[in-house]
Design an enzyme around this catalytic site. Structure first.
Site, PDB file in Angstrom:
ATOM      1  N   HIS A 198       6.169  -5.166   6.994  1.00 37.27           N
ATOM      2  CA  HIS A 198       4.769  -5.325   6.589  1.00 37.27           C
ATOM      3  C   HIS A 198       4.421  -6.816   6.468  1.00 37.27           C
ATOM      4  CE1 HIS A 198       5.489  -1.241   4.463  1.00 37.27           C
ATOM      5  NE2 HIS A 198       4.723  -1.000   5.494  1.00 37.27           N
ATOM      6  N   LYS A 231      -1.027  12.719  -5.724  1.00 35.47           N
ATOM      7  CA  LYS A 231       0.347  12.496  -5.251  1.00 35.47           C
ATOM      8  C   LYS A 231       0.883  11.191  -5.836  1.00 35.47           C
ATOM      9  CE  LYS A 231       1.027  12.278  -0.725  1.00 35.47           C
ATOM     10  NZ  LYS A 231       1.046  12.573   0.705  1.00 35.47           N
ATOM     11  N   ARG A 261       5.537   0.428  15.531  1.00 38.94           N
ATOM     12  CA  ARG A 261       6.976   0.291  15.757  1.00 38.94           C
ATOM     13  C   ARG A 261       7.434   1.044  16.988  1.00 38.94           C
ATOM     14  NH1 ARG A 261       8.200   2.205   9.766  1.00 38.94           N
ATOM     15  NH2 ARG A 261       6.347   3.345  10.406  1.00 38.94           N
ATOM     16  N   SER A 292       9.490   2.224   4.831  1.00 42.10           N
ATOM     17  CA  SER A 292       9.502   2.403   3.377  1.00 42.10           C
ATOM     18  C   SER A 292      10.254   3.686   3.015  1.00 42.10           C
ATOM     19  CB  SER A 292       8.067   2.482   2.841  1.00 42.10           C
ATOM     20  OG  SER A 292       7.378   1.304   3.148  1.00 42.10           O
TER      21      SER A 292
HETATM   22  P1  ADP Z   1       1.093   4.548   5.832  1.00 42.22           P
HETATM   23  O1  ADP Z   1       1.556   5.552   4.827  1.00 42.22           O
HETATM   24  O2  ADP Z   1      -0.393   4.342   5.831  1.00 42.22           O
HETATM   25  O3  ADP Z   1       1.657   4.688   7.214  1.00 42.22           O
HETATM   26  P2  ADP Z   1       2.957   2.367   5.442  1.00 42.22           P
HETATM   27  O4  ADP Z   1       3.086   1.560   4.206  1.00 42.22           O
HETATM   28  O5  ADP Z   1       4.122   3.218   5.813  1.00 42.22           O
HETATM   29  O6  ADP Z   1       1.619   3.190   5.217  1.00 42.22           O
HETATM   30  O7  ADP Z   1       2.611   1.432   6.677  1.00 42.22           O
HETATM   31  C1  ADP Z   1       1.484   0.624   6.715  1.00 42.22           C
HETATM   32  C2  ADP Z   1       1.363   0.008   8.107  1.00 42.22           C
HETATM   33  O8  ADP Z   1       2.465  -0.854   8.356  1.00 42.22           O
HETATM   34  C3  ADP Z   1       1.362   1.018   9.254  1.00 42.22           C
HETATM   35  O9  ADP Z   1       0.507   0.564  10.280  1.00 42.22           O
HETATM   36  C4  ADP Z   1       2.777   1.014   9.725  1.00 42.22           C
HETATM   37  O10 ADP Z   1       2.888   1.396  11.086  1.00 42.22           O
HETATM   38  C5  ADP Z   1       3.121  -0.448   9.546  1.00 42.22           C
HETATM   39  N1  ADP Z   1       4.559  -0.665   9.388  1.00 42.22           N
HETATM   40  C6  ADP Z   1       5.404   0.024   8.596  1.00 42.22           C
HETATM   41  N2  ADP Z   1       6.675  -0.460   8.707  1.00 42.22           N
HETATM   42  C7  ADP Z   1       6.602  -1.472   9.618  1.00 42.22           C
HETATM   43  C8  ADP Z   1       7.574  -2.354  10.209  1.00 42.22           C
HETATM   44  N3  ADP Z   1       8.870  -2.262   9.903  1.00 42.22           N
HETATM   45  N4  ADP Z   1       7.152  -3.274  11.098  1.00 42.22           N
HETATM   46  C9  ADP Z   1       5.830  -3.332  11.422  1.00 42.22           C
HETATM   47  N5  ADP Z   1       4.868  -2.522  10.936  1.00 42.22           N
HETATM   48  C10 ADP Z   1       5.244  -1.605  10.036  1.00 42.22           C
END
Ligand code: ADP
Length: 155
Positions: A17, A41, A90, A128
């Site tokens: 992120h 949630k 990704r 995450s």
């Molecule tokens: P959501 O639940 O909305 O998907 P996330 O916190 O999982 O929220 O992800 C937020 C954004 O960051 C999404 O666009 C996701 O694809 C991107 N993202 C998550 N992990 C990575 C990573 N390792 N590298 C690049 N982008 C990521």
């Protein structure tokens, strides 16, 4: 002023992120990292602590704001004068999921464009969800979270 929202659960915020936000700073004047949450949630980290973590990471950077919201992303954008949604990609499965959301958001508001950045290759496996699993079983995730953050302090 080019203002973008980077919406996500960020439960927790990872170096993947962080990298998307830092790279997007060259494209946008302001980036609002917004923790989207569902009132029914509960997450692994509280929304308050997720926000504290992200604020600490970007402390002192005037182009980055951190907040949380519990409504349609496009409505949040309209209320805050935001025209761009930033998302990271990704894998091909990320693409399919993100494509549907971005196209639906475009139906809901034509003025809002979603901009995607491809993840750095070394960040592709970081999620995450996997970090939470490692944490639940007492594993060390420090290399996957931004420098200076000790997640155990926020549990
Ligand atoms: P959501 O639940 O909305 O998907 P996330 O916190 O999982 O929220 O992800 C937020 C954004 O960051 C999404 O666009 C996701 O694809 C991107 N993202 C998550 N992990 C990575 C990573 N390792 N590298 C690049 N982008 C990521």
């Amino acid at each position: 002023m080019k203002r973008a929202i980077f919406p996500g659960s960020f439960d927790p915020f990872t170096i993947g992120h962080e990298s998307i936000v830092l790279r997007a700073l060259d494209i946008f004047d302001e980036i609002i990292i917004a923790i989207g949450y569902n009132t029914t949630k509960s997450g692994y980290f509280t929304v308050e602590n997720r926000q504290k973590i992200i604020e600490k990471i970007f402390e002192g950077n005037k182009k980055i704001k951190v907040t949380s919201y519990s409504k349609l992303t496009v409505d949040f954008c309209k209320e805050n004068n935001i025209n761009f949604i930033l998302r990271g990609l990704r894998t091909a499965s990320d693409f399919e999921y993100e494509r549907a959301i971005a196209q639906m958001n475009h139906f809901l508001s034509e003025k809002i464009e979603t901009i995607f950045l491809l993840t750095e290759a070394e960040h592709t496996p970081i999620s995450s969800t996997i970090l939470r699993e490692i944490l639940k079983h007492g594993g060390d995730v420090s290399r996957f979270v931004p420098k200076g953050i000790c997640l155990k302090e926020y549990l």
